[in-house]
Design a protein around this motif. Structure first.
Motif, PDB file in Angstrom:
ATOM      1  N   LEU A 174       6.586  -6.406  -3.192  1.00 12.82           N
ATOM      2  CA  LEU A 174       7.211  -5.122  -2.904  1.00 12.82           C
ATOM      3  C   LEU A 174       8.691  -5.153  -3.262  1.00 12.82           C
ATOM      4  N   ALA A 175       9.396  -6.215  -2.855  1.00 12.40           N
ATOM      5  CA  ALA A 175      10.822  -6.319  -3.174  1.00 12.40           C
ATOM      6  C   ALA A 175      11.033  -6.365  -4.687  1.00 12.40           C
ATOM      7  N   ASP A 176      10.208  -7.147  -5.391  1.00 14.78           N
ATOM      8  CA  ASP A 176      10.320  -7.208  -6.852  1.00 14.78           C
ATOM      9  C   ASP A 176      10.050  -5.848  -7.486  1.00 14.78           C
ATOM     10  N   SER A 177       9.025  -5.158  -7.001  1.00 18.05           N
ATOM     11  CA  SER A 177       8.669  -3.854  -7.572  1.00 18.05           C
ATOM     12  C   SER A 177       9.776  -2.829  -7.346  1.00 18.05           C
ATOM     13  N   TYR A 204       0.821  -1.213   0.000  1.00 23.52           N
ATOM     14  CA  TYR A 204       0.000   0.000   0.000  1.00 23.52           C
ATOM     15  C   TYR A 204       0.861   1.271   0.000  1.00 23.52           C
ATOM     16  N   SER A 205       1.953   1.247   0.748  1.00 18.72           N
ATOM     17  CA  SER A 205       2.805   2.439   0.850  1.00 18.72           C
ATOM     18  C   SER A 205       3.449   2.778  -0.487  1.00 18.72           C
ATOM     19  N   LEU A 206       3.867   1.751  -1.227  1.00 21.83           N
ATOM     20  CA  LEU A 206       4.446   1.998  -2.555  1.00 21.83           C
ATOM     21  C   LEU A 206       3.380   2.523  -3.514  1.00 21.83           C
ATOM     22  N   ASP A 207       2.177   1.979  -3.441  1.00 27.77           N
ATOM     23  CA  ASP A 207       1.084   2.465  -4.293  1.00 27.77           C
ATOM     24  C   ASP A 207       0.836   3.954  -4.054  1.00 27.77           C
TER      25      ASP A 207
END
Length: 427
Positions: free
Chosen positions: A193-196, A104-107
């Motif tokens: 998240l790590a992949d993104s 959510y934080s990355l979004d």
């Protein structure tokens, strides 16, 4: 000391001969576990993969001691049927307090166009991500205390009587009377998240192939109309599960950030916050994925996140050993609760004694490298697809899901699909 003894052998023999579904068996591996002992457990596991999972004491004990548990108490840990690491009789038994959609934080950050325009390095981007993460965790920790304050109104006298510390402190378990008080949260979407983050570092800052504007346009369109760009990222990006430090170590970096923010807070019952990746009959990776938009790693909107630390479907390209080496890099000091490593092997990989001997060597190496947990299904994707279409023919087909095993035909279809889509390792 290694705990494998005559009683171990009797239990392993019993569960292979008796058609029971409980209890589940946690086989605890240590550096002192011999190859023959591990082979005995694997021989039993090949017959009853639905009942046996493997844990690495050397890794798990490090995490518990780092969390403030004495070694004498830590060795008494057990893994519940839901893969929750619990200190039975020493701590609050509610081993899982809730789930965090860590994506959510990355979004949020990727929708902040003004902030993205001011970022010119991956370090700067990660710092901006950390700020978003910290803000979101503030809300979660506040909610956590409110929830536990409500729970504390129920004293649970029987649990309190049976938990070390409650009598001597004259305090119920729900108010922090246990010897060890932990509040555990599941980090859902950790691999995505790590992949993104890995894709952003590679494609935006290192190769300069895409700008943030282009990436956000891809995500807003759910990748439709931009299939060739999605294909390029999937074929050329650095993904977890390929023994690639560039992405594997990002998992520890993210978990270190989460733990850093958690250190500022004390749970309602006292003690500290702990984190894991997935437990039990929890489908938060499906539920959170269903309500989340497309992600930079190529995932479409509404698709499930990776279950615990499974590789993104199709991104694992170097085989089983590379995947296990990636999984073994996760720092147990940072994920002190559950870590679930699902491995799906074709039945042909274990159909002879020689092949099972090779599997024993592979798994022993995995644990020596630091792998925390492992559970295996010996299945065929075609068999599972046929079971979906003709459930009446597969009423007794049991599969290892996460912390539990179940009859495949009784599972919800989205959970069946997730199991079918796991990477199948073949001959």
């Amino acid at each position: 000391e290694c705990g494998h003894n005559e009683c171990t052998s009797l239990i392993l023999q019993a569960i292979t001969e008796i058609p029971v579904w409980r209890p589940q068996i946690s086989y605890r591996v240590t550096q002192k576990t011999t190859r023959d002992q591990l082979k005995e457990a694997i021989e039993a596991h090949c017959k009853r993969p639905d009942l046996i999972m493997f844990l690495n004491d050397d890794a798990i004990l490090k995490g518990l001691v780092n969390a403030g548990v004495s070694l004498e108490d830590a060795v008494e840990y057990s893994s519940s049927g839901c893969n929750e690491t619990v200190l039975t009789g020493f701590s609050h038994p509610g081993a899982l307090e809730g789930h965090i959609n860590i994506m959510y934080s990355l979004d949020r950050l990727l929708k902040d166009v003004d902030k993205l325009d001011s970022i010119h390095s991956f370090d700067g981007f990660y710092k901006a991500f950390e700020e978003c993460l910290g803000t979101d965790l503030d809300v979660i920790f506040h909610y956590s205390c409110e929830k536990d304050a409500i729970k504390a109104q129920e004293p649970l006298p029987m649990r309190s009587l049976l938990t070390n510390g409650c009598i001597s402190s004259a305090t119920s378990i729900t108010k922090g009377g246990a010897k060890y008080n932990f509040c555990t949260w599941c980090l859902t979407g950790l691999i995505n998240l790590a992949d993104s983050l890995s894709i952003i570092r590679q494609m935006v800052f290192e190769e300069r192939r895409y700008s943030f504007k282009e990436l956000t346009r891809f995500l807003e369109a759910n990748w439709y109309g931009y299939e060739k760009h999605r294909a390029y990222i999937l074929n050329n990006g650095h993904y977890f599960g390929n023994d690639d430090d560039r992405v594997d170590l990002l998992i520890n970096k993210i978990c270190a950030s989460v733990n850093k923010f958690a250190e500022k807070y004390t749970p309602y019952r006292g003690g500290r916050y702990l984190f894991g990746t997935l437990t039990g009959y929890e489908i938060s990776h499906i539920a959170f994925g269903r309500t989340s938009g497309a992600s930079v790693d190529g995932r479409h909107a509404a698709e499930p996140f990776a279950a615990s630390i499974a590789a993104y479907p199709g991104a694992e390209k170097k085989g089983m050993t590379a995947y296990l080496k990636s999984a073994a890099k996760i720092d147990p000091h940072l994920v002190q609760s559950s870590v679930v490593v699902n491995l799906m092997l074709d039945k042909a990989l274990v159909d002879t004694a020689e092949k099972r001997e090779l599997l024993t060597c592979v798994l022993r190496t995995y644990f020596q490298l630091g792998g925390i947990q492992l559970q295996i299904n010996y299945l065929s994707a075609n068999e599972l697809k046929d079971a979906q279409k003709n459930p009446e023919k597969y009423q007794n087909l049991r599969v290892r899901v996460t912390g539990f095993s179940g009859f495949f035909t009784s599972l919800e279809q989205n959970l069946q699909d997730e199991i079918i889509n796991r990477q199948l390792h073949t001959v």
